[in-house]
Design an enzyme around this catalytic site. Sequence first.
Site, PDB file in Angstrom:
ATOM      1  N   LYS A 137       0.832  -1.213   0.000  1.00 22.22           N
ATOM      2  CA  LYS A 137       0.000   0.000   0.000  1.00 22.22           C
ATOM      3  C   LYS A 137       0.867   1.263   0.000  1.00 22.22           C
ATOM      4  CE  LYS A 137      -2.325  -1.018   3.837  1.00 22.22           C
ATOM      5  NZ  LYS A 137      -1.770  -2.328   4.238  1.00 22.22           N
TER       6      LYS A 137
ATOM      7  N   ARG B  27     -10.049   0.370   8.543  1.00 30.65           N
ATOM      8  CA  ARG B  27      -9.670  -0.994   8.914  1.00 30.65           C
ATOM      9  C   ARG B  27     -10.780  -1.723   9.648  1.00 30.65           C
ATOM     10  NH1 ARG B  27      -3.748   0.272   9.030  1.00 30.65           N
ATOM     11  NH2 ARG B  27      -2.563  -1.639   9.291  1.00 30.65           N
TER      12      ARG B  27
ATOM     13  N   ARG C  58      11.401  -6.199   5.066  1.00 31.45           N
ATOM     14  CA  ARG C  58      11.231  -4.799   5.478  1.00 31.45           C
ATOM     15  C   ARG C  58      11.803  -4.572   6.865  1.00 31.45           C
ATOM     16  NH1 ARG C  58       5.261  -2.283   5.531  1.00 31.45           N
ATOM     17  NH2 ARG C  58       5.076  -3.154   7.610  1.00 31.45           N
TER      18      ARG C  58
ATOM     19  N   ARG D 129      10.749  -1.127  12.755  1.00 29.06           N
ATOM     20  CA  ARG D 129       9.407  -1.129  13.341  1.00 29.06           C
ATOM     21  C   ARG D 129       9.251  -2.333  14.245  1.00 29.06           C
ATOM     22  NH1 ARG D 129       4.787   0.053   8.886  1.00 29.06           N
ATOM     23  NH2 ARG D 129       3.611  -1.053  10.477  1.00 29.06           N
TER      24      ARG D 129
ATOM     25  N   ARG E 122      -0.890  -8.734  13.660  1.00 29.50           N
ATOM     26  CA  ARG E 122      -1.427  -7.762  12.693  1.00 29.50           C
ATOM     27  C   ARG E 122      -2.183  -8.476  11.579  1.00 29.50           C
ATOM     28  NH1 ARG E 122       3.764  -5.117  11.023  1.00 29.50           N
ATOM     29  NH2 ARG E 122       2.546  -3.818   9.609  1.00 29.50           N
TER      30      ARG E 122
END
Length: 189
Positions: free
Chosen positions: A14, A89, A128, A134, A145
């Site tokens: 995204k 969401r 990532r 993160r 998640r």
Amino acid sequence: MLNLVLFGPPGAGKGTQSEKLIEKYNLVHISTGDLFRAHIKNQTELGKQVSSLIADGQLVPDSITIAMLEKEIEKNPTAKGFIFDGFPRTVAQAEALDKFLESIGTSISGVVALDVDEAELTKRIAERKKISNRADDDADKLQKRIAEYFNKTIHVLPYYEQQGKLAKVNGIGDIDTIFNNISKEIDSF
Ligand code: AMP
């Protein structure tokens, strides 16, 4: 106005696709994840309220998220349109967004859902993680998640499908090919 929702699970691409889309369509990009991370970094009251939830991979409550989102829209009164990334969401968020956009005389033009299977998502986020710094990209938090996505967020799809606004795009493959496929859908909204 052209108001788009870019929809998909964590790691679907995204953020990457949003960057290309805002340039092509001259839109304001609103990523609720980016907004929350900025609040956390700047140690605002809101940041303090949400930091442990986010680090743990859970969704932030709707009331907080919706209020932040509406404020961000109001900050851009001359926008030609918005691209919403990571929002809505939940179905409650989708309903609130429709209501709010209606109150300012506009609406969602269409929703592009990026389709990526779970094995590929896990692989991408592991990559990532090496550069993102993160905490919620850690394997156990990522599982949470993804679970939040399949428990709560996935229900947003039929909400938009019923409105005839949903387009699904294969999110696996070459970035530019995916971008072209997304653009084709947007041009038909
Ligand atoms: P993202 O960068 O979109 O993956 O978002 C990172 C985290 O921020 C999510 O795992 C949630 O904890 C929180 N978050 C972002 N957007 C929302 C939203 N629309 N509703 C609830 N929580 C959100």
